[in-house]
Write a protein that holds these residues in place. Structure first.
Motif, short mmCIF file in Angstrom:
data_model
loop_
_atom_site.label_atom_id
_atom_site.label_comp_id
_atom_site.label_asym_id
_atom_site.label_seq_id
_atom_site.Cartn_x
_atom_site.Cartn_y
_atom_site.Cartn_z
N PHE A 147 43.95 47.31 40.58
CA PHE A 147 43.04 46.58 41.47
C PHE A 147 42.59 47.50 42.61
N ALA A 148 43.55 48.24 43.16
CA ALA A 148 43.21 49.18 44.25
C ALA A 148 42.25 50.26 43.75
N VAL A 149 42.51 50.76 42.52
CA VAL A 149 41.64 51.79 41.94
C VAL A 149 40.22 51.24 41.75
N SER A 150 40.16 49.98 41.28
CA SER A 150 38.84 49.39 41.03
C SER A 150 38.04 49.22 42.32
N ARG A 151 38.74 49.20 43.46
CA ARG A 151 38.05 48.99 44.74
C ARG A 151 37.60 50.30 45.39
N ILE A 152 38.05 51.42 44.84
CA ILE A 152 37.73 52.72 45.46
C ILE A 152 36.22 52.87 45.68
N LYS A 153 35.46 52.50 44.64
CA LYS A 153 34.00 52.71 44.70
C LYS A 153 33.30 51.69 45.57
N ASP A 154 34.04 50.68 46.03
CA ASP A 154 33.45 49.51 46.70
C ASP A 154 32.30 48.98 45.83
N PRO A 155 32.64 48.60 44.59
CA PRO A 155 31.57 48.23 43.64
C PRO A 155 30.92 46.89 43.98
#
Lengths: 336, 279
Positions: free
Chosen positions: A165-173
């Protein structure tokens, strides 16, 4: 074909929010030996609007994950097209579109030799981001900052899910795509996940996910899409689907000792279409009454005025995701 | 458009992941021990021991390279893509902003760095001997040999990564890689010699030109030809390729182009297959 599962252009445009993802006539076939063809997905049509949470439901093997793989560009549809942010992504997901998508696969695996923070740095660099403070903040938000320097191989399944979940938020998609994000999670982890989904949705992010039937999913989903055997059988908001399907609410009445049922009264209100069905249980002095939600207030008034001295307890169970899913899956089994 | 920083991030990840591979250390150790032993005892059949010049050492080390370097390259590359698929890390990698071309190129560069270090370390001990006893010409020859060996490694890495891109599991990838290693290292030259012997060199279509051209279809033979072509005075020490002395296959330009082909053709094919691969 039920009207509910069709999504017309007028539906797409009826609110001001623009569709950021559009799937048109998606079909996916797998050629098997002996000339057999397995149709994993058939005529999938829907759009995802900006800022909504759309949940795809279906039994195991219904085609949910195949659909997510097609959206993510891991596999191609046999026919049909997908547009994400106005770009045709049917053949491949271009970099500029990928940059706007946060994704968590059904089964999360990381490089075991990297720590949590190293994993964040690795995926951050792949997305041209080098902000270690941001990575630490994101790990903190998902509650694993204490394990940031531990190797991922030592993480539990729940911790890996949080890291994903944290990784998926890196890009602020702008859109998050989660494939069965709650599978294998314990109830507390599910609650944490739901809170995180609420948090990102409150920030205006769009979420498309596949999930099992959980009350928590029902709470956060703006719309649901039921897929059975590769076909969409229902699509819409839960209240609209319930209304359209006419699924009854159940009221349970418990009576005091010595109470005797008057069947004629129940028959009477049934004849007046105040209720759709009723059932007595003489042993525990209980009655289950099914009614359409619009008749709720009138029915309660009638019950109170008739039985206010005899009633020991009263509870109401509204139909929800489970009832919608059961309605369609039972129908499907029956048709099959 | 390739983003170099993304490519280098993947290269670094690949490098760190591979450098910890215990089988790589064992192979580097074997390479180092054998290269040292060969540099001293490689001329024992002629009744001599000890260092007897760089050409003798290189001629002996070439055989070692042909056996071990393709093997190291395959061990490094066979699961570079299938491993990610089997371990389940590929979906997250593909969902990042990195393109498939960047992922593929990054992996190849990471592996090239690993094999270059492995070859430098493996042949380093013999190199120290040559540096201490040889002249400038010897040192240049030895570095040319190391460079050619790295190119051999890179060409087999490229082939290994191609295999990894079209297979679906580690098992099938290693099976095909071992077969290719066996085919190029043992079978191919035997086939060529067998054809020559069987036809006694008389068949119309089997002449030196055909045999020479056929050698270009095997990267280990290209390595042999490249090394004896670029290192002066080496031709006399080497078997089958010696008969081709002065032939077109020893042309520098042709050999450079062929080597480049053996590196880039599998690379582009692998990248294309990976680009089209569906999960």
């Amino acid at each position: 074909m039920l009207k509910l599962k069709e999504e017309s252009n007028s539906d797409k445009m009826k609110d001001n929010k623009l569709p950021i993802m559009e799937l048109n006539n998606i079909n996916k076939e797998y050629k098997l030996g002996g000339g057999y063809v397995f149709k994993a997905l058939a005529d999938i049509n829907f759009s995802v609007k900006e800022g909504e949470v759309l949940t795809i439901l279906g039994h195991n093997g219904a085609g949910k994950s195949t659909l997510i793989k097609i959206i993510m560009g891991f596999t191609k549809p046999t026919t049909g097209s997908i547009k994400i942010f106005g770009t045709d992504t049917s053949k491949m997901l271009p970099k500029h579109v990928k940059a706007k998508i946060g994704y968590i696969p059904e089964v999360v695996h990381f490089y075991g030799n990297l720590s949590g923070i190293e994993t964040m740095e690795f995926f951050g660099k792949l997305n041209n981001l080098y902000n270690k403070k941001l990575f630490e903040e994101l790990l903190d938000k998902v509650g694993i900052s204490g394990a940031a320097n531990k190797k991922v191989v030592s993480y539990s399944k729940g911790m890996k899910q949080r890291l994903a979940f944290a990784v998926s938020r890196i890009k602020d998609p702008d859109i998050y795509i989660f494939d069965e994000p709650t599978s294998g999670m314990d109830p507390s982890a599910v609650n944490d996940f739901i809170s995180l989904v609420r948090l990102i949705n409150d920030n205006g992010k769009t979420i498309l996910m596949t999930a099992h039937i959980l009350p928590e999913i029902e709470d956060i989903s703006n719309r649901i899409c039921v897929i059975l055997n590769g076909k969409i059988t229902a699509l819409g908001g839960i209240p609209e689907l319930l209304e359209g399907l006419g699924l009854p609410t159940t009221i349970n009445l418990r009576f005091k000792n010595g109470f005797k049922f008057e069947e004629s009264w129940f028959e009477n209100i049934k004849n007046f279409k105040l209720i759709t069905d009723y059932k007595f249980n003489d042993k525990i002095l209980s009655a289950n009454i099914k009614f359409i939600e619009t008749k709720r207030i009138k029915l309660i008034n009638e019950i109170i005025s008739k039985y206010h001295d005899d009633l020991a307890d009263m509870s109401i169970k509204k139909p929800g995701l489970f009832e919608i899913f059961s309605h369609f899956s039972n129908k499907k089994v029956y048709n099959d | 458009m390739i983003n170099l920083r993304v490519v280098l991030t993947i290269s670094k990840k690949e490098f760190i992941g591979r450098i910890k591979n215990i089988s790589l250390f064992i192979l580097i150790f074997i390479l180092a021990v054998l290269s040292f032993a060969i540099s001293y005892f490689g001329t024992s059949p002629s009744g001599l021991t000890g260092f007897h010049g760089v050409n003798v050492t290189i001629a002996s080390l070439m055989s070692l390279s042909i056996y071990l370097i393709p093997l190291i390259a395959f061990i490094l590359s066979y699961d570079s893509i299938t491993g990610e698929e089997e371990d389940g890390t590929m979906p997250l990698l593909l969902s990042s902003s990195a393109s498939r071309s960047e992922i593929y190129l990054g992996k190849l560069i990471g592996l090239i760095i690993v094999i270059s270090i492995a070859i430098f370390v493996g042949y380093g001990i013999s190199g120290i001997t040559i540096l201490s006893r040889g002249n400038v010409g010897s040192i240049i020859s030895y570095f040319t040999f190391i460079f050619a060996s790295i190119l051999l490694g890179v060409s087999f890495l490229s082939i290994g990564l191609l295999v990894s891109s079209f297979t679906r599991s580690r098992t099938s990838s290693i099976t095909i890689s071992v077969f290719l290693w066996f085919f190029y290292v043992f079978i191919y030259d035997l086939l060529l010699i067998g054809i020559l012997v069987a036809t006694k060199g008389q068949a119309m279509f089997i002449n030196n030109t055909v045999i020479g051209a056929s050698m270009l279809l095997n990267p280990t033979d290209v390595y042999r030809l490249f090394t004896i072509s670029f290192i002066h005075g080496l031709k006399g020490y080497y078997g089958l390729t010696s008969i081709l002395t002065g032939r077109f296959v020893l042309d520098h330009f042709l050999l450079i182009v062929t080597y480049i082909m053996w590196i880039f053709l599998p690379m582009f094919m692998g990248a294309f297959i990976f680009h089209k691969k569906r999960y």
